[in-house]
Design an enzyme around this catalytic site. Structure first.
Site, PDB file in Angstrom:
ATOM      1  N   ARG A  39      -1.561  15.892   1.633  1.00  0.00           N
ATOM      2  CA  ARG A  39      -1.822  16.688   2.843  1.00  0.00           C
ATOM      3  C   ARG A  39      -0.979  17.942   2.917  1.00  0.00           C
ATOM      4  O   ARG A  39      -1.348  18.890   3.614  1.00  0.00           O
ATOM      5  CB  ARG A  39      -1.567  15.836   4.085  1.00  0.00           C
ATOM      6  CG  ARG A  39      -2.489  14.622   4.215  1.00  0.00           C
ATOM      7  CD  ARG A  39      -2.147  13.804   5.443  1.00  0.00           C
ATOM      8  NE  ARG A  39      -0.794  13.247   5.343  1.00  0.00           N
ATOM      9  CZ  ARG A  39      -0.176  12.591   6.316  1.00  0.00           C
ATOM     10  NH1 ARG A  39      -0.792  12.424   7.482  1.00  0.00           N
ATOM     11  NH2 ARG A  39       1.036  12.117   6.145  1.00  0.00           N
ATOM     12  N   VAL A  61      -6.193  11.017   2.737  1.00  0.00           N
ATOM     13  CA  VAL A  61      -6.983   9.945   2.124  1.00  0.00           C
ATOM     14  C   VAL A  61      -7.740   9.112   3.142  1.00  0.00           C
ATOM     15  O   VAL A  61      -8.704   8.415   2.783  1.00  0.00           O
ATOM     16  CB  VAL A  61      -6.110   9.027   1.240  1.00  0.00           C
ATOM     17  CG1 VAL A  61      -5.516   9.786   0.073  1.00  0.00           C
ATOM     18  CG2 VAL A  61      -5.026   8.330   2.057  1.00  0.00           C
ATOM     19  N   TYR A 151       1.083  -3.553   7.900  1.00  0.00           N
ATOM     20  CA  TYR A 151       1.264  -2.987   6.556  1.00  0.00           C
ATOM     21  C   TYR A 151       0.974  -4.041   5.493  1.00  0.00           C
ATOM     22  O   TYR A 151       0.257  -3.784   4.514  1.00  0.00           O
ATOM     23  CB  TYR A 151       2.688  -2.459   6.424  1.00  0.00           C
ATOM     24  CG  TYR A 151       3.054  -1.913   5.074  1.00  0.00           C
ATOM     25  CD1 TYR A 151       2.631  -0.651   4.672  1.00  0.00           C
ATOM     26  CD2 TYR A 151       3.863  -2.647   4.199  1.00  0.00           C
ATOM     27  CE1 TYR A 151       2.991  -0.135   3.429  1.00  0.00           C
ATOM     28  CE2 TYR A 151       4.221  -2.145   2.962  1.00  0.00           C
ATOM     29  CZ  TYR A 151       3.788  -0.887   2.583  1.00  0.00           C
ATOM     30  OH  TYR A 151       4.142  -0.392   1.352  1.00  0.00           O
ATOM     31  N   LYS A 155      -1.936  -4.084   2.527  1.00  0.00           N
ATOM     32  CA  LYS A 155      -1.624  -4.179   1.103  1.00  0.00           C
ATOM     33  C   LYS A 155      -2.227  -5.430   0.474  1.00  0.00           C
ATOM     34  O   LYS A 155      -2.626  -5.416  -0.702  1.00  0.00           O
ATOM     35  CB  LYS A 155      -0.107  -4.151   0.904  1.00  0.00           C
ATOM     36  CG  LYS A 155       0.531  -2.809   1.239  1.00  0.00           C
ATOM     37  CD  LYS A 155       0.001  -1.672   0.366  1.00  0.00           C
ATOM     38  CE  LYS A 155       0.792  -0.388   0.554  1.00  0.00           C
ATOM     39  NZ  LYS A 155       0.308   0.708  -0.318  1.00  0.00           N
TER      40      LYS A 155
END
Length: 253
Positions: A39, A61, A151, A155
């Site tokens: 970015r 993304v 998180y 993952k």
């Protein structure tokens, strides 16, 4: 370690700093043409000026349309042989304080960001004689950690995607793997260290020790150690390695 095929084109998301930049630089050193995507244009340009990449692409993304456009432009320059889906973000909070928006942010960047990138590169990659898709996941994709449920869930999803996609691609020349670093000495972990200091009153050294204790070697992983694993997976000698989640974590997993 075997060499890469002649001058493959690698695209590294989140390639301007940390693990992504170390991977990009290692691929350049192995003879790949590397496009770093992110970015922040200034950060990407800095990586190019330092010799860690050849080209830059600007996109978030989590924005599928923008990401596809950026990858299409990179592919037009040279077909993409290697995708390193590295871009990620981490936020910590107790589950009781992890609202739907936090879960959405973690899923959008850490999981859907991988999905969007793979969708963009796979059609052009699967019919070529060589292809590598490598997602940079985390040991949080292999086990749980307190206070990062969103998180860790994202993952874990990445690793499920890798294992499933590897089976679909098994009869092609594309391998699909995940590399799962433990706590690594990057800006992202620096944010976690600052958070520990703020919430607990610990010193920086104590905060680092709190993270390093998860590693049986008693230290943080270096970005280069992650890059070394990625470079091996990109080599021709790793053509039978697919569907794997390889921990770079000092024996933690």
């Amino acid at each position: 370690m075997s060499a890469l095929p002649h001058s493959p084109h690698a695209l590294v998301t989140g390639g301007g700093r940390g693990i992504g930049r170390a991977i990009a630089a290692s691929l350049v050193g192995a003879g790949a043409t590397v496009t770093v995507l992110g970015r922040n244009a200034a950060t990407l340009e800095e990586a190019i000026n330092a010799g860690a990449a050849h080209f830059a692409a600007i996109a978030d993304v989590s924005d599928e349309t923008a990401l596809k456009a950026a990858i299409t432009e990179a592919h037009a320059r040279q077909p993409i042989d290697i995708l390193i889906a590295n871009a990620g973000s981490a936020e910590s909070a107790p589950f009781a304080k992890s609202d739907s928006a936090l879960f959405a942010r973690m899923i959008d960047v850490n999981f859907m960001g991988v999905v969007h990138a793979v969708r963009a590169v796979l059609p052009g990659m699967k019919d070529r004689p060589y292809g590598r898709v490598i997602a940079i996941a985390s040991t949080a994709g292999l086990k749980g950690y307190a206070y990062v449920s969103a998180y860790a869930a994202a993952k874990h999803a990445v690793i499920g995607l890798v294992r499933s996609l590897a089976l679909e691609m098994a009869c092609s020349n594309v391998t699909v793997n995940a590399v799962c670093p433990g706590f690594t000495d990057t800006d992202l972990v620096a944010g976690s260290i600052d958070n520990i200091m703020k919430k607990t009153g610990r010193t920086r050294e104590q905060a680092i020790a709190e993270l390093a204790k998860h590693n049986p070697q008693g230290r943080l992983i270096t970005p280069q150690e992650v890059a070394n694993a990625v470079l091996w997976l990109c080599s021709e000698n790793a053509s039978a390695i697919t569907g794997q989640a390889i921990a770079v974590a000092g024996g933690e997993i």
